[in-house]
Design a protein around this motif. Structure first.
Motif, PDB file in Angstrom:
ATOM      1  N   ALA A   1      -8.622  43.521  -6.694  1.00 43.27           N
ATOM      2  CA  ALA A   1      -9.964  43.277  -7.223  1.00 43.27           C
ATOM      3  C   ALA A   1     -11.006  44.112  -6.486  1.00 43.27           C
ATOM      4  N   SER A   2     -10.846  44.258  -5.169  1.00 43.00           N
ATOM      5  CA  SER A   2     -11.815  45.049  -4.400  1.00 43.00           C
ATOM      6  C   SER A   2     -11.756  46.532  -4.762  1.00 43.00           C
ATOM      7  N   GLU A   3     -10.605  46.980  -5.275  1.00 46.55           N
ATOM      8  CA  GLU A   3     -10.449  48.371  -5.703  1.00 46.55           C
ATOM      9  C   GLU A   3     -10.749  48.549  -7.183  1.00 46.55           C
ATOM     10  N   GLY A   4     -11.194  47.467  -7.819  1.00 38.48           N
ATOM     11  CA  GLY A   4     -11.546  47.548  -9.227  1.00 38.48           C
ATOM     12  C   GLY A   4     -10.368  47.474 -10.174  1.00 38.48           C
ATOM     13  N   ARG A   5      -9.207  47.091  -9.670  1.00 44.46           N
ATOM     14  CA  ARG A   5      -8.028  46.970 -10.522  1.00 44.46           C
ATOM     15  C   ARG A   5      -7.848  45.519 -10.925  1.00 44.46           C
ATOM     16  N   ARG A   6      -7.338  45.317 -12.116  1.00 45.52           N
ATOM     17  CA  ARG A   6      -7.057  43.966 -12.580  1.00 45.52           C
ATOM     18  C   ARG A   6      -5.617  43.632 -12.218  1.00 45.52           C
ATOM     19  N   PRO A   7      -5.406  42.553 -11.444  1.00 47.64           N
ATOM     20  CA  PRO A   7      -4.039  42.214 -11.064  1.00 47.64           C
ATOM     21  C   PRO A   7      -3.208  41.805 -12.283  1.00 47.64           C
ATOM     22  N   GLY A   8      -1.926  41.942 -12.174  1.00 44.80           N
ATOM     23  CA  GLY A   8      -1.033  41.531 -13.246  1.00 44.80           C
ATOM     24  C   GLY A   8      -0.463  42.721 -13.988  1.00 44.80           C
TER      25      GLY A   8
ATOM     26  N   PRO B   1       0.012  45.432 -16.760  1.00 42.86           N
ATOM     27  CA  PRO B   1      -0.928  46.109 -17.654  1.00 42.86           C
ATOM     28  C   PRO B   1      -0.616  45.800 -19.115  1.00 42.86           C
ATOM     29  N   THR B   2      -1.645  45.868 -19.942  1.00 40.77           N
ATOM     30  CA  THR B   2      -1.460  45.585 -21.369  1.00 40.77           C
ATOM     31  C   THR B   2      -0.676  46.706 -22.037  1.00 40.77           C
ATOM     32  N   VAL B   3       0.103  46.326 -23.034  1.00 42.61           N
ATOM     33  CA  VAL B   3       0.865  47.323 -23.797  1.00 42.61           C
ATOM     34  C   VAL B   3       0.024  47.898 -24.922  1.00 42.61           C
ATOM     35  N   MET B   4      -1.096  47.262 -25.200  1.00 45.28           N
ATOM     36  CA  MET B   4      -1.943  47.683 -26.318  1.00 45.28           C
ATOM     37  C   MET B   4      -2.948  48.734 -25.847  1.00 45.28           C
ATOM     38  N   THR B   5      -2.587  49.984 -26.030  1.00 47.35           N
ATOM     39  CA  THR B   5      -3.468  51.100 -25.697  1.00 47.35           C
ATOM     40  C   THR B   5      -4.553  51.200 -26.768  1.00 47.35           C
ATOM     41  N   PRO B   6      -5.623  51.947 -26.522  1.00 50.14           N
ATOM     42  CA  PRO B   6      -6.646  52.121 -27.551  1.00 50.14           C
ATOM     43  C   PRO B   6      -6.075  52.672 -28.870  1.00 50.14           C
ATOM     44  N   GLU B   7      -5.080  53.553 -28.781  1.00 47.61           N
ATOM     45  CA  GLU B   7      -4.467  54.100 -29.991  1.00 47.61           C
ATOM     46  C   GLU B   7      -3.721  53.017 -30.767  1.00 47.61           C
ATOM     47  N   ARG B   8      -2.992  52.182 -30.043  1.00 47.22           N
ATOM     48  CA  ARG B   8      -2.256  51.098 -30.703  1.00 47.22           C
ATOM     49  C   ARG B   8      -3.226  50.085 -31.325  1.00 47.22           C
ATOM     50  N   ILE B   9      -4.329  49.820 -30.634  1.00 50.22           N
ATOM     51  CA  ILE B   9      -5.322  48.891 -31.181  1.00 50.22           C
ATOM     52  C   ILE B   9      -5.898  49.451 -32.477  1.00 50.22           C
ATOM     53  N   ALA B  10      -6.235  50.754 -32.485  1.00 53.18           N
ATOM     54  CA  ALA B  10      -6.780  51.378 -33.695  1.00 53.18           C
ATOM     55  C   ALA B  10      -5.788  51.285 -34.851  1.00 53.18           C
ATOM     56  N   MET B  11      -4.510  51.544 -34.560  1.00 58.51           N
ATOM     57  CA  MET B  11      -3.481  51.451 -35.596  1.00 58.51           C
ATOM     58  C   MET B  11      -3.329  50.005 -36.073  1.00 58.51           C
ATOM     59  N   ALA B  12      -3.382  49.054 -35.149  1.00 58.84           N
ATOM     60  CA  ALA B  12      -3.264  47.637 -35.523  1.00 58.84           C
ATOM     61  C   ALA B  12      -4.413  47.218 -36.421  1.00 58.84           C
ATOM     62  N   VAL B  13      -5.627  47.683 -36.111  1.00 57.79           N
ATOM     63  CA  VAL B  13      -6.799  47.349 -36.925  1.00 57.79           C
ATOM     64  C   VAL B  13      -6.634  47.918 -38.329  1.00 57.79           C
TER      65      VAL B  13
ATOM     66  N   ASN C   1       2.373  38.493 -30.177  1.00 56.97           N
ATOM     67  CA  ASN C   1       1.311  37.927 -29.334  1.00 56.97           C
ATOM     68  C   ASN C   1       0.402  39.015 -28.770  1.00 56.97           C
ATOM     69  N   ALA C   2       0.988  40.168 -28.415  1.00 53.79           N
ATOM     70  CA  ALA C   2       0.175  41.280 -27.903  1.00 53.79           C
ATOM     71  C   ALA C   2      -0.789  41.766 -28.979  1.00 53.79           C
TER      72      ALA C   2
END
Length: 197
Positions: free
Chosen positions: A132-139, A141-153, A174-175
């Motif tokens: 968190a202190s380095e600006g990273r989100r723990p856990g 990473p999501t499999v849904m890249t911006p390209e995949r989101i655009a295709m899903a939409v 679920n993703a």
């Protein structure tokens, strides 16, 4: 010499060690060494100085075994090294781990398992705080890249079901649902400008 020498470190990141120092002094510690939470667990100057001061007949007293060590293996190695020097060990929180006492083996194993869980929890929290202190989100990473989101939409706006979209994109349904922020029955419209490039 039979001196009680105390040691503790800040385990919870910022809460300090004063309560532990008071508890150790109340238990009879003549001197208490401390380390701050941010100190590298392998290079703790307070612990190094404490171990160097201990002599045959002394007893190292800690508020809990987690304050002494960062792993169960380190704890066992440290207590063994102390025993070979004729130095005793006492934990205020885990009497079963104290040297010199005859404890039920089941209690010892239960105390070691509790120590392992506590140390794992401390390491997990430290890792999450560092991320968190380095600006990273723990856990993961999501499999849904911006390209995949655009295709899903696009596919969703064409009336394709979530399961079909998931199969096409090679991800779980679920993703897809999480990425679209909608239920399987509700079409979603997202402008391309809203998506990260």
């Amino acid at each position: 010499m039979n001196r009680l020498i105390g040691y503790t470190r800040d385990l919870s990141g910022g809460s300090g060690t004063q309560a532990d120092v008071d508890a150790l002094a109340g238990a009879g510690a003549r001197r208490v060494f401390t380390d701050i939470e941010s100190a590298d667990v392998r290079m703790r100057p307070g612990l190094r100085d404490c171990l160097a001061l201990l002599e045959t007949g002394d007893v190292l007293v800690v508020p809990s075994a987690a304050a002494l060590s960062h792993t169960v293996a380190h704890f066992l190695a440290t207590v063994d090294a102390l025993a070979r020097r004729g130095v005793g060990f006492r934990s205020l929180a885990e009497p079963a781990l104290c040297t010199g006492d005859v404890a039920d083996p089941a209690e010892v194993f239960a105390a070691l398992e509790s120590l392992r869980r506590r140390l794992t929890s401390l390491q997990t929290r430290a890792g999450m705080a560092s991320a968190a202190s380095e600006g990273r989100r723990p856990g993961r990473p999501t499999v849904m890249t911006p390209e995949r989101i655009a295709m899903a939409v696009e596919l969703r706006n064409l009336g394709r079901p979530i399961t079909h979209i998931a199969r096409v994109l090679g991800v779980s349904a679920n993703a897809v649902k999480r990425a679209l922020g909608a239920t399987a029955e509700t079409p979603v419209t997202v402008r391309r400008g809203d998506l990260a490039e």
